[in-house]
Write a protein that holds these residues in place. Sequence first.
Motif, PDB file in Angstrom:
ATOM      1  N   SER A 228      76.823  67.333 -25.417  1.00 15.43           N
ATOM      2  CA  SER A 228      75.739  66.599 -26.076  1.00 15.43           C
ATOM      3  C   SER A 228      74.486  67.466 -26.028  1.00 15.43           C
ATOM      4  O   SER A 228      74.427  68.440 -25.266  1.00 15.43           O
ATOM      5  CB  SER A 228      75.480  65.276 -25.357  1.00 15.43           C
ATOM      6  N   ILE A 229      73.473  67.091 -26.804  1.00 15.55           N
ATOM      7  CA  ILE A 229      72.221  67.847 -26.790  1.00 15.55           C
ATOM      8  C   ILE A 229      71.536  67.725 -25.422  1.00 15.55           C
ATOM      9  O   ILE A 229      70.843  68.639 -24.979  1.00 15.55           O
ATOM     10  CB  ILE A 229      71.276  67.380 -27.935  1.00 15.55           C
ATOM     11  N   ILE A 230      71.782  66.638 -24.713  1.00 15.44           N
ATOM     12  CA  ILE A 230      71.174  66.433 -23.387  1.00 15.44           C
ATOM     13  C   ILE A 230      71.717  67.471 -22.402  1.00 15.44           C
ATOM     14  O   ILE A 230      70.977  68.043 -21.605  1.00 15.44           O
ATOM     15  CB  ILE A 230      71.459  65.005 -22.855  1.00 15.44           C
ATOM     16  N   ALA A 231      73.028  67.725 -22.480  1.00 15.58           N
ATOM     17  CA  ALA A 231      73.644  68.712 -21.582  1.00 15.58           C
ATOM     18  C   ALA A 231      73.335  70.136 -22.053  1.00 15.58           C
ATOM     19  O   ALA A 231      73.124  71.035 -21.243  1.00 15.58           O
ATOM     20  CB  ALA A 231      75.155  68.498 -21.518  1.00 15.58           C
ATOM     21  N   TYR A 232      73.290  70.322 -23.370  1.00 18.24           N
ATOM     22  CA  TYR A 232      73.146  71.674 -23.933  1.00 18.24           C
ATOM     23  C   TYR A 232      71.715  72.199 -23.804  1.00 18.24           C
ATOM     24  O   TYR A 232      71.497  73.348 -23.413  1.00 18.24           O
ATOM     25  CB  TYR A 232      73.586  71.654 -25.399  1.00 18.24           C
ATOM     26  N   ASP A 233      70.747  71.372 -24.140  1.00 19.34           N
ATOM     27  CA  ASP A 233      69.342  71.801 -24.032  1.00 19.34           C
ATOM     28  C   ASP A 233      68.450  70.557 -23.944  1.00 19.34           C
ATOM     29  O   ASP A 233      67.967  70.034 -24.956  1.00 19.34           O
ATOM     30  CB  ASP A 233      68.944  72.656 -25.240  1.00 19.34           C
ATOM     31  N   ALA A 234      68.245  70.103 -22.715  1.00 16.20           N
ATOM     32  CA  ALA A 234      67.509  68.848 -22.477  1.00 16.20           C
ATOM     33  C   ALA A 234      66.038  68.932 -22.869  1.00 16.20           C
ATOM     34  O   ALA A 234      65.377  67.902 -22.997  1.00 16.20           O
ATOM     35  CB  ALA A 234      67.642  68.445 -21.015  1.00 16.20           C
ATOM     36  N   THR A 235      65.530  70.151 -23.056  1.00 20.70           N
ATOM     37  CA  THR A 235      64.111  70.298 -23.413  1.00 20.70           C
ATOM     38  C   THR A 235      63.900  70.444 -24.917  1.00 20.70           C
ATOM     39  O   THR A 235      62.762  70.524 -25.376  1.00 20.70           O
ATOM     40  CB  THR A 235      63.491  71.531 -22.712  1.00 20.70           C
ATOM     41  N   SER A 236      64.986  70.479 -25.684  1.00 21.33           N
ATOM     42  CA  SER A 236      64.865  70.701 -27.125  1.00 21.33           C
ATOM     43  C   SER A 236      64.283  69.471 -27.816  1.00 21.33           C
ATOM     44  O   SER A 236      64.304  68.355 -27.294  1.00 21.33           O
ATOM     45  CB  SER A 236      66.236  71.020 -27.731  1.00 21.33           C
ATOM     46  N   ARG A 237      63.804  69.706 -29.022  1.00 20.88           N
ATOM     47  CA  ARG A 237      63.249  68.606 -29.811  1.00 20.88           C
ATOM     48  C   ARG A 237      64.309  67.540 -30.077  1.00 20.88           C
ATOM     49  O   ARG A 237      64.028  66.339 -30.055  1.00 20.88           O
ATOM     50  CB  ARG A 237      62.713  69.166 -31.132  1.00 20.88           C
ATOM     51  N   GLY A 238      65.552  67.979 -30.331  1.00 19.10           N
ATOM     52  CA  GLY A 238      66.649  67.036 -30.585  1.00 19.10           C
ATOM     53  C   GLY A 238      66.892  66.113 -29.407  1.00 19.10           C
ATOM     54  O   GLY A 238      67.095  64.905 -29.570  1.00 19.10           O
ATOM     55  N   ALA A 239      66.871  66.679 -28.185  1.00 21.99           N
ATOM     56  CA  ALA A 239      67.075  65.876 -26.980  1.00 21.99           C
ATOM     57  C   ALA A 239      65.945  64.854 -26.815  1.00 21.99           C
ATOM     58  O   ALA A 239      66.192  63.680 -26.508  1.00 21.99           O
ATOM     59  CB  ALA A 239      67.159  66.781 -25.747  1.00 21.99           C
ATOM     60  N   VAL A 240      64.713  65.302 -27.041  1.00 27.53           N
ATOM     61  CA  VAL A 240      63.552  64.404 -26.927  1.00 27.53           C
ATOM     62  C   VAL A 240      63.668  63.253 -27.937  1.00 27.53           C
ATOM     63  O   VAL A 240      63.415  62.087 -27.610  1.00 27.53           O
ATOM     64  CB  VAL A 240      62.232  65.197 -27.145  1.00 27.53           C
ATOM     65  N   ASN A 241      64.098  63.571 -29.175  1.00 28.80           N
ATOM     66  CA  ASN A 241      64.267  62.534 -30.213  1.00 28.80           C
ATOM     67  C   ASN A 241      65.299  61.498 -29.801  1.00 28.80           C
ATOM     68  O   ASN A 241      65.073  60.286 -29.955  1.00 28.80           O
ATOM     69  CB  ASN A 241      64.696  63.172 -31.538  1.00 28.80           C
ATOM     70  N   TYR A 242      66.451  61.961 -29.295  1.00 27.63           N
ATOM     71  CA  TYR A 242      67.522  61.012 -28.958  1.00 27.63           C
ATOM     72  C   TYR A 242      67.214  60.197 -27.702  1.00 27.63           C
ATOM     73  O   TYR A 242      67.608  59.029 -27.612  1.00 27.63           O
ATOM     74  CB  TYR A 242      68.885  61.720 -28.879  1.00 27.63           C
ATOM     75  N   ILE A 243      66.487  60.760 -26.748  1.00 27.66           N
ATOM     76  CA  ILE A 243      66.032  59.973 -25.591  1.00 27.66           C
ATOM     77  C   ILE A 243      65.069  58.881 -26.071  1.00 27.66           C
ATOM     78  O   ILE A 243      65.130  57.724 -25.624  1.00 27.66           O
ATOM     79  CB  ILE A 243      65.346  60.877 -24.530  1.00 27.66           C
ATOM     80  N   SER A 244      64.196  59.243 -27.012  1.00 25.68           N
ATOM     81  CA  SER A 244      63.264  58.277 -27.594  1.00 25.68           C
ATOM     82  C   SER A 244      64.020  57.152 -28.307  1.00 25.68           C
ATOM     83  O   SER A 244      63.690  55.969 -28.159  1.00 25.68           O
ATOM     84  CB  SER A 244      62.329  58.992 -28.575  1.00 25.68           C
ATOM     85  N   LEU A 245      65.069  57.526 -29.078  1.00 24.73           N
ATOM     86  CA  LEU A 245      65.884  56.516 -29.766  1.00 24.73           C
ATOM     87  C   LEU A 245      66.575  55.603 -28.751  1.00 24.73           C
ATOM     88  O   LEU A 245      66.600  54.380 -28.927  1.00 24.73           O
ATOM     89  CB  LEU A 245      66.932  57.204 -30.657  1.00 24.73           C
ATOM     90  N   ALA A 246      67.121  56.189 -27.688  1.00 21.55           N
ATOM     91  CA  ALA A 246      67.806  55.393 -26.658  1.00 21.55           C
ATOM     92  C   ALA A 246      66.842  54.391 -26.022  1.00 21.55           C
ATOM     93  O   ALA A 246      67.198  53.220 -25.811  1.00 21.55           O
ATOM     94  CB  ALA A 246      68.404  56.308 -25.590  1.00 21.55           C
ATOM     95  N   ASN A 247      65.627  54.828 -25.736  1.00 19.68           N
ATOM     96  CA  ASN A 247      64.614  53.915 -25.181  1.00 19.68           C
ATOM     97  C   ASN A 247      64.299  52.779 -26.149  1.00 19.68           C
ATOM     98  O   ASN A 247      64.123  51.630 -25.735  1.00 19.68           O
ATOM     99  CB  ASN A 247      63.336  54.684 -24.837  1.00 19.68           C
ATOM    100  N   GLU A 248      64.263  53.115 -27.444  1.00 20.10           N
ATOM    101  CA  GLU A 248      64.002  52.090 -28.464  1.00 20.10           C
ATOM    102  C   GLU A 248      65.131  51.072 -28.526  1.00 20.10           C
ATOM    103  O   GLU A 248      64.899  49.863 -28.612  1.00 20.10           O
ATOM    104  CB  GLU A 248      63.811  52.785 -29.818  1.00 20.10           C
ATOM    105  N   VAL A 249      66.373  51.574 -28.464  1.00 22.80           N
ATOM    106  CA  VAL A 249      67.547  50.676 -28.479  1.00 22.80           C
ATOM    107  C   VAL A 249      67.536  49.759 -27.257  1.00 22.80           C
ATOM    108  O   VAL A 249      67.775  48.557 -27.349  1.00 22.80           O
ATOM    109  CB  VAL A 249      68.859  51.491 -28.563  1.00 22.80           C
ATOM    110  N   ILE A 250      67.243  50.341 -26.092  1.00 20.66           N
ATOM    111  CA  ILE A 250      67.202  49.545 -24.853  1.00 20.66           C
ATOM    112  C   ILE A 250      66.105  48.480 -24.942  1.00 20.66           C
ATOM    113  O   ILE A 250      66.346  47.303 -24.598  1.00 20.66           O
ATOM    114  CB  ILE A 250      66.969  50.453 -23.620  1.00 20.66           C
TER     115      ILE A 250
END
Length: 253
Positions: A228-250
């Motif tokens: 996943s992008i979290i494992a591959y590069d947790a500091t990337s823009r993609g990782a930040v976007n998907y963490i933000s989406l996960a927080n929104e879903v929660i």
Amino acid sequence: MGKIIAIANQKGGVGKTTTSVNLSASLGVLEKKVLLIDADPQANATSGLGIDIENVEKGTYEILEHTCTPEESIVETSSPNVSLIPAHIDLVAIEIELVDKERREYMLKDALKSVKDQYDFIIIDCAPSLGLITLNALTAADSVIIPIQCEYFALEGLGKLLNTIKSVQKIHNASLDIEGLLLTMFDSRLRLSNQVVEEVRTHFNDMVFETIIQRNTRLSEAPSYGESIIAYDATSRGAVNYISLANEVISKN
């Protein structure tokens, strides 16, 4: 009680699998217990989490056939708190094999009853079609996330998908909600991308997620490493976007 979310759009290449894998990984990192179901014969979600498709013996195909239980097909992944029901190419035959079965639209819903309570979220990665597998996913789901690519043909086919969702609500699953429309592959440098965002937000208002998934090279690279992008590069823009989406879903749930 786990929430089942289908990631669906009959249009290919809009970011369904990318969203399924990375939303699951992000929810896992945020300490939610997640089951990802690969319901696409291309099995990209399976390989995207580092599982060798050639070695898959039990998965979504067998569950839809009711020849095995979800518990028998679940495999653990390297992503924290994320389990997977994998897919393989045999899944392509399920549309034909289920066609004369009773309750053929309810095969996945019936199978998941035994595991629904064991997870906070169950994410279903749907195939780019409105066939019987996607219909099973929508019938089983509590809600659906619709990825929309920030490009010229973004809204093409969206009306057809929304009509399919309405007919599923009417016939098979009255409680199916739209979790949200997710704008993907956004490039702030392109006027077209900004126009698509404006148009979608104008038409659909509160149905659109605040988070926008930006175009990001690291997101494209991660699946080739089975991560996943979290494992591959947790500091990337993609990782930040998907963490933000996960927080929104929660927060929505």
